[in-house]
Structure formats: C-alpha cells, structure tokens
Design a protein around this motif. Structure first.
Motif, short mmCIF file in Angstrom:
data_model
loop_
_atom_site.label_atom_id
_atom_site.label_comp_id
_atom_site.label_asym_id
_atom_site.label_seq_id
_atom_site.Cartn_x
_atom_site.Cartn_y
_atom_site.Cartn_z
N THR B 143 34.94 42.19 51.49
CA THR B 143 35.13 41.05 52.38
C THR B 143 35.73 39.85 51.64
O THR B 143 35.93 38.81 52.26
N LEU B 144 36.00 39.99 50.35
CA LEU B 144 36.51 38.86 49.56
C LEU B 144 38.02 38.97 49.38
O LEU B 144 38.59 40.04 49.45
N SER B 145 38.65 37.82 49.11
CA SER B 145 40.07 37.82 48.78
C SER B 145 40.24 38.22 47.32
O SER B 145 39.27 38.27 46.55
N GLY B 146 41.49 38.49 46.95
CA GLY B 146 41.76 38.92 45.58
C GLY B 146 41.28 37.91 44.54
O GLY B 146 40.67 38.28 43.54
N GLY B 147 41.56 36.63 44.79
CA GLY B 147 41.15 35.60 43.84
C GLY B 147 39.65 35.53 43.69
O GLY B 147 39.12 35.37 42.59
N MET B 148 38.94 35.68 44.82
CA MET B 148 37.47 35.65 44.77
C MET B 148 36.94 36.82 43.98
O MET B 148 36.00 36.68 43.19
N LYS B 149 37.55 38.00 44.17
CA LYS B 149 37.10 39.18 43.43
C LYS B 149 37.26 38.94 41.93
O LYS B 149 36.36 39.29 41.15
N GLN B 150 38.37 38.35 41.54
CA GLN B 150 38.58 38.11 40.12
C GLN B 150 37.57 37.10 39.59
O GLN B 150 37.11 37.20 38.47
N ARG B 151 37.22 36.13 40.44
CA ARG B 151 36.22 35.16 40.01
C ARG B 151 34.86 35.83 39.81
O ARG B 151 34.14 35.50 38.87
N VAL B 152 34.54 36.76 40.72
CA VAL B 152 33.27 37.49 40.54
C VAL B 152 33.31 38.28 39.24
O VAL B 152 32.34 38.28 38.47
N ALA B 153 34.46 38.92 38.97
CA ALA B 153 34.57 39.71 37.74
C ALA B 153 34.40 38.82 36.51
O ALA B 153 33.76 39.21 35.53
N ARG B 179 46.90 31.84 41.32
CA ARG B 179 46.90 32.06 39.89
C ARG B 179 46.75 30.73 39.15
O ARG B 179 45.95 30.61 38.23
N ARG B 180 47.50 29.74 39.59
CA ARG B 180 47.46 28.45 38.92
C ARG B 180 46.05 27.84 39.01
O ARG B 180 45.51 27.32 38.05
N LYS B 181 45.44 28.00 40.21
CA LYS B 181 44.10 27.47 40.40
C LYS B 181 43.10 28.18 39.48
O LYS B 181 42.22 27.56 38.87
N MET B 182 43.26 29.50 39.38
CA MET B 182 42.34 30.29 38.55
C MET B 182 42.47 29.91 37.08
O MET B 182 41.49 29.89 36.34
N GLN B 183 43.71 29.62 36.66
CA GLN B 183 43.91 29.21 35.26
C GLN B 183 43.15 27.91 34.98
O GLN B 183 42.46 27.79 33.95
N ASP B 184 43.26 26.96 35.92
CA ASP B 184 42.53 25.70 35.75
C ASP B 184 41.03 25.95 35.70
O ASP B 184 40.32 25.37 34.88
N GLU B 185 40.57 26.82 36.61
CA GLU B 185 39.13 27.10 36.66
C GLU B 185 38.65 27.74 35.37
O GLU B 185 37.58 27.40 34.86
N LEU B 186 39.46 28.67 34.84
CA LEU B 186 39.06 29.33 33.60
C LEU B 186 38.92 28.30 32.48
O LEU B 186 37.97 28.34 31.70
N LEU B 187 39.88 27.37 32.43
CA LEU B 187 39.82 26.34 31.38
C LEU B 187 38.58 25.47 31.54
O LEU B 187 37.92 25.15 30.54
#
Lengths: 292, 267
Positions: B143-153, B179-187
């Motif tokens: 039920t999650l989007s791709g970005g959410m799945k990667q965040r769970v991982a 992708r850009r948002k995820m990069q910021d979140e990772l940092l």
C-alpha cells in the motif's frame, strides 16, 4: 534527410485557475446498492448455482426418469433424509477423517522433500526426477499394490492419498521457492538467517501464493482419489465412506441416494474451496498484496 | 569534519579482485581495488555501469568472496552476510510483503535475537518516526509508494544500528523529485546519528550531494581511478558544478572517445 518538418510556430502561454470542486457534478459518491451487491463474488456465484439447480430441475422433470436422472428436489430430499435419517453424515465423516489424515501426511512428506530440494542441488535433482516419474501416475493405479502392502482398510487409502497429494504440493512449493526474488533472498541472508529458519521465515511466506495453489490442487486430487478408492474396495470394509455409500445405493438402484452422495462430495468441495481456502487467501496473500 | 587517516579504518578493502560466472563467461568485475572507510564516513562508490561497484558492495555485504585480496570490518575478515552490515537495495520488493511496516523494521531485530519484542517494537517505532512514517506503521508494503518503501528499508537498516550501512543505488528507481527529497532526508538522518554508510551510485550529482568521500571506478573491470573528498553540504553551486565537471571528465574520458569512434564508423 532534408525534408525535416518545420518547428512549430510560436504560441502564447496559457495560464488557468483550477475550477472549485463545488461546480463539479460528482466528486465522489457511493455506488448504488445493486452495484455493490453484484460486486460481491459469492453473490454472483450463488446466482449461478441457483441457475444450475433450476436447469437441472427442469431437465429432469421433462426426462421424467428417476432411475436415470432424478430431479434436483428429489436429490436434495434424499440428501436430507440421508443426513438426518440415514447414515450419510457418518459416511461423510468417515471419508473426511481418512481424507484429512492422508492430506496432512502428504503435506508433511512434501515439506520434507521440498526442504531437502531447496537446500541442496542433488535434492533438487531428486525432487525433479521423482515428480516427473510419479506425478503422471494415477494414485488409483497404486491401489492394488497398496492393498497387498497395507491390507484392506484405512492404511491403503491413506497411502494412495499421500501419493496423490505429495507430488502436486511438492511441485508447486518448489517452483514457488525458485520464484522468490533474489532481493528477498539476499535480505534474508543479510539478517543472518540460514537453513530451516531461512526457509520458514523467508521462503515459505514469499512463496505462499504457489504453496496455496499446490494445497488447493492437492486437496482436489485427494478427494478424487479417496472417492475412487472407496468405490473400488469399500465393499469389504466395515464402515465405508461416501464412495461406498454411492456404490451401495447404485446396487440397490436408489439413484436419488447416489445423487445425494455425489451432491455431498460437491457440497464439501464447494465449502472447502469457497470458505476454507478463501479465508486462508484473504488472511494471507490478498492481505499482503501478493494476489489481487 | 576531521578525517582520521591515522586511525584504524572501520572497513578496509585491500587489493580486492572479484569474479563471477555467467553461463558462458568468467567475468572479472573489479581488479585490485583498495579503499578505507572511516567511522561516520559517507563513502560513495561511483562509476558507470559495468564498473563492478554493486558487485563490490555485495562482496562487502558478504555475498561474494574475493578471489584475491581481503575485506576487513573492524579488523575481522568478512566471510558471510550478517546484520552488522545491513543492506538497502534498489528494488522496491526488498520489504517482506507479509509483514507490516512496523514488523518489517522489527524483523531483523527479532530474527537475530538481539532484542526482546517490546524493546524491538520501541526501537522500530523510533526509527519509523525518523523517516516520517509513523502514520503508516501498520500498513502492508504493497500500500506504500516507492519512496515510502525505500524509507522503510532505510529505517530497517538503521534500526539495527549496524557497523556500516550498505546502500545499493537505493534512490535509482525513484522519480527525480522524490529522489531529491530522499537525498535531503538521508543527509538529515546522518546529521542526527552519524552512521557510517557505503553508498553505490552512478549519478555524479548524487555522489557529490550525499558523499563525504568519493571513490571513482573505471569500467570493465572496475579499478580505482581516484578517491576524492566531496564538498560540504553548503558548497556553492559553482564549486559543485566544477567538481561535477572534473569527475565527469575523469570517468567518461574513455567513454566519449568510444562513442565518437563508433559514430565515425556508422557515419
């Protein structure tokens, strides 16, 4: 290569404001009662069952030969007489008990075989070889042999049921295991899971759609084999099952009872398929999004 | 950031040559690769496709044995996969579909017998909150989007608090905005916990943005071409584009020649 189309002429930019949703006719509204009812699979199936019963009744009445083809109502009547007055219920229970015994033993054997197959290459070869040898072999063809080995009785029937369940379940489970994505395998190994915990916690749930298919096929095969086996030698066993019930009533030309016996087989099959397996599906593969 | 070149490295990769077999060929993926990862590094393996960077990451993960050289984590040779090197994969199907978000993050904590159920649950919820998915803790992955799945991982990897987090192009399958948002979140996650991460990518901007140190690999087979410091997070746009240009010319000098010659042939 010179006749390239000219670039489109310059156009003005278009900027618009989205219209407020209040001006739309419908944004979201519940479906009508009729649409919601017909969206339910069991309602549609129930309607089909009613149609089939009506066709049966009409045809049998036209034929008017209860010895060849009794009507639906006569069959249902014989069924209720059998269940409440006769021994149809105990016969069905006898059959079911043997069936569940053979089915469970078959699944246990399949589990052992597929775990061996998934953990070693020679095991895979063994499984592939055995399934290609024995899967096409009808279980009932083993019955004469089983009678010599295990005598007249439950043992022989359980043996042939195991044979009919084992290969179907193993084959599906194994192909399910092979189809588990490499990423999931690597995830499992990343957690340090190996051997049986790896099979139990990663492979089995990941391959569950295939395993479930195997279980369904195995169940149907087991049912067929059981009834056929009882028809063949239920004669000499003291408390026969449904197959024996059918055979006995045919000999006495109680054709509505024969139909009631068949009807019982069908009803149990319908219940197991549409209730037991359906609930199992809803609680597992559907909930997990592995099957729509 | 102080770079502790004198301290013993957390991860030491020494002269690692990796080979794998396809149906018809024996392929050398990397040839005598050396690098050191220090604690709290954001170490990037960067190179064009076919440079063996993913294979290298798999070897660090313990899925492959080098035929030459060695990989040591905290001085111990890496021999098999283990939860001290949690991996985040590129594929969205890396979450267990039969477990909810919460259970997915808890699973490795429980499977390794590291924590009792209650503590594991608390820890899982803590990391799920870090990736802003508290509201989805009881959802199933489909039920999650791709970005959410990667965040769970990522939450799952971080919750194990591994010695090093291995990320194999985790954002490559996402759309550009996500992708850009995820990069910021990772940092910002890194700012919070300063975990060590080994990150594989083929995108030069991503490498500069995420990395603190970048290893450049040449293709077929992968060999170390350079090991560079990346820029601070607040670097100017001109500095970023200068480094991008520099890396680009180092990585693709050969590749551009190749394409021009093939163009000549076809022309």
């Amino acid at each position: 290569m010179n006749d390239i189309a000219a670039a489109p002429a310059a156009r003005p930019e278009i900027l618009r404001e989205p219209v407020s949703t209040a001006t739309f006719g419908i944004v979201q509204k519940p479906l009508s009662f009729w649409e919601r009812v017909t969206n339910l699979g069991w309602v549609r199936k129930l309607a089909l069952l009613v149609v089939i019963a009506v066709v049966w009744e009409v045809y049998a009445r036209q034929l008017d030969n209860p010895l060849l083809f009794p009507t639906f109502s006569a069959t249902v009547l014989a069924f209720f007489h059998g269940v409440f007055g006769g021994d149809l219920f105990t016969k069905a229970m006898t059959s079911l008990r043997v069936l569940v015994m053979g089915y469970a033993a078959g699944i246990a054997c399949a589990a052992v075989l597929t775990v061996i197959a998934i953990t070693s290459r020679i095991g895979t070869d063994l499984l592939e070889l055995l399934t290609s040898m024995f899967n096409p072999l009808p279980a009932i063809a083993l019955l004469p042999l089983a009678l010599i080995w295990f005598g007249l009785g439950t043992g022989s029937i359980v043996f042939v049921i195991i044979h009919s369940v084992l290969w179907a379940v193993s084959l599906n489970t194994h192909s399910g295991f092979l189809a588990v994505s490499n990423t999931l395998r690597m995830v499992g190994r990343n957690y340090g899971l190996r051997g049986l915990p790896y099979v139990a916690r990663i492979l089995i749930p990941a391959a569950f759609p295939s395993i479930l298919t195997g279980l369904k096929i195995g169940w149907a095969f087991a049912w067929r084999t059981l009834i056929a086996a009882e028809l063949v030698f239920g004669v000499s066993s003291g408390s026969g099952g449904l197959g024996w019930f059918i055979y006995e009533n045919k000999n006495q030309l109680e054709i509505p009872n024969v139909f009631a016996g068949l009807f019982t087989v069908i009803v149990i099959g319908l219940i197991v398929e549409n209730v037991v397996f359906r609930v199992l599906e809803a609680k597992t593969v559907r909930k997990w999004g592995l099957q729509s | 950031m102080n770079n502790g070149t004198t301290a013993a490295p957390l991860l030491a990769v020494r002269g690692v040559t990796l080979q794998y077999k396809t149906k018809d060929h024996l392929v050398t993926a990397t040839y005598r690769v050396d690098f050191d990862v220090q604690r709290s590094d954001r170490f990037i393996l960067l190179g064009p496709s076919g440079c063996g960077k993913s294979t290298l990451l798999k070897a660090v993960g313990g899925y492959m044995k080098p035929i030459e050289g060695e990989i040591r984590l905290k001085g111990e040779a890496v021999t098999r996969p283990g939860p001290d090197r949690m991996m985040v994969f590129q594929e969205f199907d890396q979450l267990l579909p039969w477990r909810t978000v919460k259970e997915n993050v808890m699973f490795p904590l429980r499977a390794t017998g590291r924590l009792p159920r209650k503590v594991a649950l608390e820890k899982a919820m803590e990391y799920i909150a870090k990736v802003n998915l508290t509201g989805f803790a009881d959802n199933y992955p489909h039920t999650l989007s791709g970005g959410m799945k990667q965040r769970v991982a990522i939450a799952r990897g971080m919750a194990m608090e591994p010695d090093i987090l291995l990320m194999d192009e985790p954002f490559a399958a996402l759309d550009a905005l996500t992708r850009r948002k995820m990069q910021d979140e990772l940092l910002s996650l890194w700012e919070g916990t300063r975990f060590t991460v080994l990150f594989v990518t083929h995108s030069i901007p991503e490498a500069i943005k995420i990395g603190s140190r970048i290893l450049l690999l040449s293709p077929h087979p992968g060999q170390v071409k350079a090991e560079l410091d990346s820029l601070p997070v607040d670097a100017s746009a001109s500095a970023i584009s200068a480094l991008e240009q520099r890396i680009h010319s180092m990585l693709f000098a050969d590749a551009i020649e190749e394409t021009t010659t093939t163009e000549k042939v076809t022309a």
